[in-house]
Each structure stands twice: as C-alpha cells, then as structure tokens.
Design a protein around this motif. Structure first.
Motif, short mmCIF file in Angstrom:
data_model
loop_
_atom_site.label_atom_id
_atom_site.label_comp_id
_atom_site.label_asym_id
_atom_site.label_seq_id
_atom_site.Cartn_x
_atom_site.Cartn_y
_atom_site.Cartn_z
N UNK A 490 2.84 49.24 14.12
CA UNK A 490 3.59 50.01 15.12
C UNK A 490 3.56 49.35 16.49
N UNK A 491 2.68 48.36 16.68
CA UNK A 491 2.58 47.68 17.98
C UNK A 491 3.70 46.66 18.12
N UNK A 492 3.70 45.97 19.28
CA UNK A 492 4.70 44.92 19.51
C UNK A 492 4.54 43.77 18.52
N UNK A 493 3.35 43.63 17.96
CA UNK A 493 3.12 42.57 16.99
C UNK A 493 3.67 42.91 15.61
N UNK A 494 3.97 44.16 15.38
CA UNK A 494 4.40 44.59 14.05
C UNK A 494 5.58 43.82 13.52
N UNK A 495 6.47 43.42 14.42
CA UNK A 495 7.68 42.69 14.01
C UNK A 495 7.33 41.35 13.36
N UNK A 496 6.19 40.78 13.76
CA UNK A 496 5.79 39.48 13.21
C UNK A 496 5.48 39.56 11.72
N UNK A 497 5.19 40.76 11.21
CA UNK A 497 4.80 40.91 9.81
C UNK A 497 5.93 41.45 8.94
N UNK A 498 7.14 41.57 9.52
CA UNK A 498 8.30 42.02 8.75
C UNK A 498 8.93 40.79 8.09
N UNK A 499 8.51 40.48 6.89
CA UNK A 499 8.90 39.22 6.24
C UNK A 499 10.03 39.37 5.23
N UNK A 500 10.43 40.58 4.93
CA UNK A 500 11.50 40.78 3.94
C UNK A 500 12.79 40.13 4.45
N UNK A 501 13.25 39.09 3.74
CA UNK A 501 14.47 38.40 4.11
C UNK A 501 14.33 37.41 5.25
N UNK A 502 13.09 37.16 5.73
CA UNK A 502 12.89 36.25 6.86
C UNK A 502 13.09 34.80 6.42
N UNK A 503 13.73 34.00 7.30
CA UNK A 503 13.98 32.59 7.01
C UNK A 503 12.84 31.69 7.48
N UNK A 504 12.18 32.08 8.55
CA UNK A 504 11.11 31.28 9.13
C UNK A 504 9.79 32.00 8.93
N UNK A 505 9.09 31.61 7.88
CA UNK A 505 7.86 32.32 7.52
C UNK A 505 6.68 31.37 7.51
N UNK A 506 5.58 31.83 8.06
CA UNK A 506 4.35 31.04 8.10
C UNK A 506 3.70 31.00 6.72
N UNK A 507 3.49 29.77 6.24
CA UNK A 507 2.83 29.60 4.94
C UNK A 507 1.95 28.36 5.05
N UNK A 508 0.64 28.55 5.02
CA UNK A 508 -0.31 27.45 5.19
C UNK A 508 -0.10 26.37 4.13
N UNK A 509 0.19 26.78 2.93
CA UNK A 509 0.38 25.82 1.84
C UNK A 509 1.56 24.91 2.14
N UNK A 510 2.65 25.48 2.67
CA UNK A 510 3.82 24.67 3.02
C UNK A 510 3.51 23.75 4.19
N UNK A 511 2.75 24.25 5.16
CA UNK A 511 2.37 23.44 6.32
C UNK A 511 1.64 22.18 5.86
N UNK A 512 0.71 22.35 4.93
CA UNK A 512 -0.08 21.21 4.44
C UNK A 512 0.79 20.29 3.58
N UNK A 513 1.55 20.86 2.69
CA UNK A 513 2.37 20.05 1.78
C UNK A 513 3.42 19.24 2.52
#
Length: 716
Positions: A490-513
């Motif tokens: 519910x905070x201002x950070x909440x939007x960062x965790x709305x990943x449904x349909x997101x194009x730019x998503x943080x994924x550690x595995x992808x960062x390393x690969x």
C-alpha cells in the motif's frame, strides 16, 4: 673504623682500564693500517673494483626499492653474502695464479697508472695489462662487496626506524603532496594493456589475453611509489570497505566496478543511501565499456518479484523479515502460512490467471479468496456445489380451511399432512456472502472432488487446525505478516512489486547470465522499515542463483565471477545476512561490504561487527574519526616482531653543558618488542583517496600499505 680504599687497587683498576682502551684502540688502528696497506698496495685494482661494487649497489638499491614495504625482506646484498665471499676467494686464487705463472708483467704494468707512471721502467701498458686490471678489479671488488654485505647484515636498526626514515624522506613527502597525480601514475599503462588486448584479431589469443588481465586489478599507487596490484580472486573471500563521508569510498567502488565491466563480469550494487551521483557514475562506467546497465530504484520503472524463484522454503526465508514477531509462537504460524500459500499458488496457477508475486500472496492471505479457489476446482466436477436443498415449512391452515377439512376422511388427511412435510426448495449460495465457517464446512463435505494435492493443501491450511478455536487459526495468528505485506504494497513502493505484465523485471539469474551491471537503491532514510526486507529478498535471489549453480555439474558449466557490493549495509544488515552471502562463495560471488563506520553495525547487534570482520579476508580501511575504531583496526591487522634499540648518550669532553647537546656513545641495548603493523597515528592521518589495504586471502604475508586510489577511466 672505616676501611680506607687501597690506592694501589684504584691505580691498578685505572691503569687496566686505560690499558684495555689502548688495546682496543690499537686493534682498531691495526685494522686500519692493514686496510690502508692493502689499499695502497693494490690501488689500481681498488679503482677498478669500485665498478663492480657500484653495479652491486645499484642492483641492491633497485631490489630494496621493489620491496621497500617489506621490512622482513633481505635485499640482494644481504642474501648473497656467502656468494660474494666465495667469489672473492676464488678470484683471489685466480689472480695469484695469473700473477705467478701467466701474466706477471701485466699485473705489474697496472701500476703504470698515475702516480707510478712517472717512473722509468721497462714495463709497458698492453693487452695483458687490461686483462690483469679487469680480473684483479673483479677480485678486489668482490672483497669490497663482501665487506659491504658483511656490514649490511650486522647493522642493528629497528624496522620502525627504517620505516620512519622512509616516511621522513623528501620522496615520500612529495608523493603524499601529489597523491592524486601519483595515483594515476600507472593507470595509462594499465589501460593500454587492455586496449591492445581487445583489438587482437585472433579470438582465442584475445580471450586468453583478456583472461590473464582479468585476474589482476590495479588499485592505484602505494605510498612507496609502486603500483598496487590486487588479485581479483582474493575478493571471492570477501572484503570490507569501512570509510566515512569524504574518504573516497565511492571512487574505490567505481574502480572495482570498472574492472568487472572491462571483463564482462556481472555486477550487483546494493546502495543503502540511494545517492544519485553513485547511480550516474555506475551508469557511465557501464556505457564506457558497452555493458548493459539496469537500475532498480524507487522512482524507476523496473519491477521486482521477490517470490518468483525458489521453492516454498526459499520464499519463506526471503520474506522472513516480514513474518518475524516478538513471539516465536506467532512467527512460526506466519512462516507456515507463507509456505503453504506458495504451495497453493503453485497448484492453482495452472488453471487460474494468477502468479507467484507479493500482490497475489496478499490476496490469498484472505481465507475467503482461498476457499474460492478450492470451490472452483470442485465446481468442475460438482456444478451444483452451491445449490442447497432446504426443507420448506408447510403453511399454517386457517380456521375456515380446517373446518372444511373436517369433512375429509381420516386417511386422506393423514396423506396430505405427510406430503406437506416433504416439501423442499433449492437455495443458491454465493461465495462472496456465505458465512465463512459455512463456506469451509461446505467445501470440506465435498473434498472428495479435490485431487490428492489439493486435499493436502486444504488440510494444511484448515483441517489440521479444527481443534483450535476455528479452522482459520493460521490466518488469525498471522496478522503481523499480513499487515506488513499490506503496508509494503500500500506504500509508494508497492508499485515496484506489481509484476503482472511488466516488461522490465528484476531477475538476478538474468543479470548474471547476461553479464549485466545492476544498481539497486532505496533511500534508507525514507524507507528504513522496508530496506532490510528488500535487501534480504535480493540476497535470497542471489542464493537461489547460487543453488542453481551448485546443482549443475562443474564440467557442464563455467562458474562466473559475480561482483556484489553492499554499500552502506548498516541500513539492512541482520544476523543471518552475512551467512546468507557466504553461501555464494563456491558459485563465484565476490562480496564487498562498505559501511561508513563500524559503530553503525554495532547499533544493529553488538556481535555483528565481529561476525562481519571474521568473514572477510581483504580490508580497505579509509578515513575514520572515531578513536575506538582506529584502535579496533590496529588490533585486527595485528603486530609484528621488532627490536627496540637504545643508545648510550654521552657528553663529548670539551663541550659546555649549557647547550645540552647529546652524543651517542659506543654502547647500547637491544630487546624484542611487538609493534602494530600499521601505526594507529597513520590510520588517524588518512585523508581523501588514501586507504590502508590489508590482505590475508592469499597464502602470503602481505603487510598493510597505504594506497592512493586511482580514478576509473569512464570516458575515451
């Protein structure tokens, strides 16, 4: 009566003392006379012998300069003392043989050098003279070198005094004054090697050369004017970088990131202070070396799903910070709810448009939403789940009707009453309005329509807690977890965790690969309640990546070096954080911790500082103003064994005592002492761009040195 001193005894003692002094002096004079005698006797060869002596002195000076920081190091002159003696003896025998049997006139003609060239003799200066002069000069020079080596080995001087002499030298002070220029002294050559390597056309040769260069990292120039090279593999045993504001810590971090960017190593930087200048500096480095750059910041468009990867236990560990309460009883219930909810989502995402994410965890922390999922599955096999037959009550008959019915026979009346009592009606229930407990018991009666996995999850969530106050025990006792997730989303950070349909998503595995450079930052001042949880989620993802690496056979994959920097970790460190990071060593994780002060870590847990220091093997210690920290780092780096030399101070005869002049006598004392490897006063005097580097990762004993950190090259 008092016994008078015997004047004869006094005279004898005085005479014997003077005699001993004369004997000592005469021995010194004898040695001097012998030296002068041989000097005069062999003066042509003495002049020639100065040349090899000068050459050896030059080699020794260069050797000392290359190891000026190591006060236990024996220089060339000290190490080769026995060799010089052997050479001197052999050359002496050779010269005697040549003089006696081969070229006696050649040796004698050497004396035609001034002033004996004024004499008229039959000797002539020729080829044999040159040979004799060279061989004789080598022999005499060997003795001179051996004497110099003998004296050097027997000098009584403490390591501290030797170091202080260097620190007081003009060269050292000049380097300190021009430290920013000094720090860049070897940068151009270092960068040139990389520039030449990347243009090699032969791919195999280019890769081999780049691999060699990637193993070493130039930090800058040390206090003695030498390039300071760090083996990158040392950081796999982790490092700590404590330095206060204005120390140049950000520059050192950029140097580490630059090295990783040059050689396509993935980088993850977690910044606890959220500084925009750090973000831009890292972006510049990435662009300079054409590396993909991504940023997860509170004002950006990147989204993060912390529960995307890992099994239910891994997810529980990631979110454990949200589940913890002061009561172990309630914390355990919250952890159980987390695990089973993940199992629930994993099971039902096959048929429903849901995903493993914080918003859906939030949604299915409401028991009605969970019951709806089970109801959907039951409806597939039992479409009339919500259609319930309810007995309808017969109408009460009026008095008139009763009077009319009195005329009926008794049998007909009985049959009519029986039929009325069997009247029922179909009532349709609605999952959004049905009483929650009724909803549960309705589904429980229809569990036969669930598959085995669904029944198992239903039991774990509800049935096994029926002996409690109600079957919704897990949800009732996990309110703290639910509230924390609600507040986060519910905070201002909440939007960062709305990943449904997101194009730019943080994924550690992808960062390393994909060998990306990832910058993660949340303002620790604004989001102090959440930054610890977020950092723990990130570390959990790093560990998930590491676990994937461990699962594969080593011969089936190439383990990458991954640089992970935790800047300002006091904003998010906790007891389990360091142990979590340490699990990644075997998967190539190179972790750097960069607190401002160790006191910040003490505030979290008084034992956490020792735990952190005990898990790192490379130390970059910058400017600090706290006296207790200066003492702490001095103790961490330890001491070395030295000697304490004292001299007898005498007053020279014939001088007035008014000037209080001190003169060193011939006698003194020497004793073993322990001194700090780096004097605490030198730690106190550190300024911007100066770091004490202490390394224990390699199987060598590196002494701590002050290094002037170079600036990274971010633009061509």
């Amino acid at each position: 009566m008092m016994k008078q001193p015997n004047s004869n005894n006094i005279f004898e003692r005085t005479f014997s003392t003077k005699k001993a002094e004369e004997k000592s002096l005469s021995r010194y004079k004898q040695l001097m006379l012998i030296g002068i005698f041989f000097g005069v006797l062999l003066y042509p060869f003495l002049f020639a012998g100065v040349i090899p002596l000068a050459i050896v002195f030059s080699i020794d000076k260069k050797d000392k300069q290359d190891h000026v920081y190591d006060f236990d190091y024996e220089s060339f002159l000290q190490r080769r003392s026995s060799l010089f003696l052997l050479s001197a003896l052999l050359l002496t025998v050779l010269n005697l043989f040549l003089f006696a049997s081969v070229i006696p006139r050649g040796y004698l003609s050497c004396y035609l050098l001034f002033p004996l060239n004024l004499l008229h003799t039959t000797l002539r200066f020729g080829f044999s003279t040159i040979c004799a002069l060279i061989i004789g000069g080598l022999g005499t020079g060997s003795w001179l070198i051996y004497y110099a080596s003998f004296v050097e080995k027997r000098k009584v001087i403490s390591k501290e005094e030797r170091q202080q002499k260097i620190l007081n030298s003009k060269e050292y002070k000049a380097r300190l004054k021009n430290k920013y220029e000094e720090s860049q002294k070897y940068t151009e050559e270092y960068q040139q090697k990389y520039a030449l390597a990347i243009v090699i056309k032969d791919v195999a040769l280019r890769n081999k050369r780049l691999e060699e260069l990637s193993k070493v990292l130039l930090l800058g120039t040390d206090e003695y004017g030498l390039p300071y090279i760090l083996e990158f593999k040392e950081l796999n045993q982790h490092a700590i970088l404590p330095a206060t504001t204005g120390s140049g810590k950000t520059t050192l971090i950029q140097v580490l990131i630059e090295h990783a960017a040059k050689f396509s190593m993935p980088v993850i930087l977690i910044d606890g202070k959220g500084a925009l200048d750090t973000l831009e500096a890292v972006r510049e480095i990435a662009e300079a070396y054409d590396r993909p750059f991504r940023a997860f910041v509170d004002h950006g468009d990147m989204r993060y799903n912390p529960v995307k990867n890992g099994n239910d236990v891994a997810v529980r560990d990631k979110l454990i910070g949200l589940a913890e309460t002061e009561s172990v009883y309630y914390s355990t219930a919250a952890k159980s709810l987390l695990m089973v909810t993940i199992q629930l989502i994993d099971e039902f995402k096959k048929t429903h448009e849901i995903e493993r994410s914080l918003p859906f965890i939030q949604k299915y922390f409401l028991p009605r939403n969970v019951l709806k999922l089970f109801a959907d599955r039951i409806l597939e096999k039992n479409p009339k789940l919500f259609e319930v037959k309810v007995e309808s009550k017969p109408e009460k008959k009026s008095e008139n009707k009763k009077k009319q019915e009195e005329n009926h026979d008794e049998f007909e009346q009985m049959m009519e009453d029986f039929v009325d009592s069997l009247e029922v009606e179909i009532v349709t229930l609605y999952p959004d309005t049905i009483h929650l407990l009724d909803f549960y018991y309705l589904l429980k009666q229809n569990m036969v329509y669930m598959n085995e996995k669904e029944q198992d999850i239903f039991n774990r969530l509800f049935v096994r807690y029926e002996h409690k106050k109600d079957p919704f025990y897990l949800y009732v006792t996990s309110e703290n977890l639910q509230n924390n997730i609600n507040m986060l989303l519910d905070s201002e950070l909440g939007e960062l965790f709305q990943t449904m349909g997101a194009n730019n998503e943080l994924d550690i595995k992808e960062v390393v690969n994909h060998n990306e450079i990832l910058y993660i930052s949340l303002d620790g001042l604004l989001y102090s309640e959440y930054i610890t949880v977020l950092a723990q989620m990130i570390v959990g993802d790093i560990n998930f990546f590491c676990s994937e690496v461990y699962k594969k056979e080593k011969d089936q994959q190439e383990i990458k070096n991954v640089l992970v920097i935790f800047d300002e970790p006091s904003s998010y460190l906790n007891d389990d954080f360091i142990s979590l990071v340490n699990k990644g060593r075997g998967a190539g994780i190179h972790a750097i911790f960069g607190p401002q002060t160790m006191a910040d870590i003490d505030k979290i847990n008084i034992h956490l500082k020792n735990q952190l220091v005990g898990n790192v093997n490379t130390f970059f210690i910058g400017k600090t103003n706290a006296p207790n920290e200066i003492e702490f780092w001095g103790n961490v780096m330890g001491t070395y064994s030295d000697i304490d030399v004292t001299d007898v101070i005498t007053q020279e005869a014939g001088f007035s005592d008014a000037s209080k002049l001190s003169w060193e006598g011939d006698k003194g004392t020497k004793r073993q002492v322990d001194r700090f490897k780096i004097n605490p006063n030198r730690l106190r005097d550190l300024r911007q761009g100066e770091f004490v580097v202490y390394r224990t990762a390699l199987n060598v004993r590196e002494i701590p040195r002050i290094v002037y950190i170079r600036k990274p090259k971010v633009k061509e």
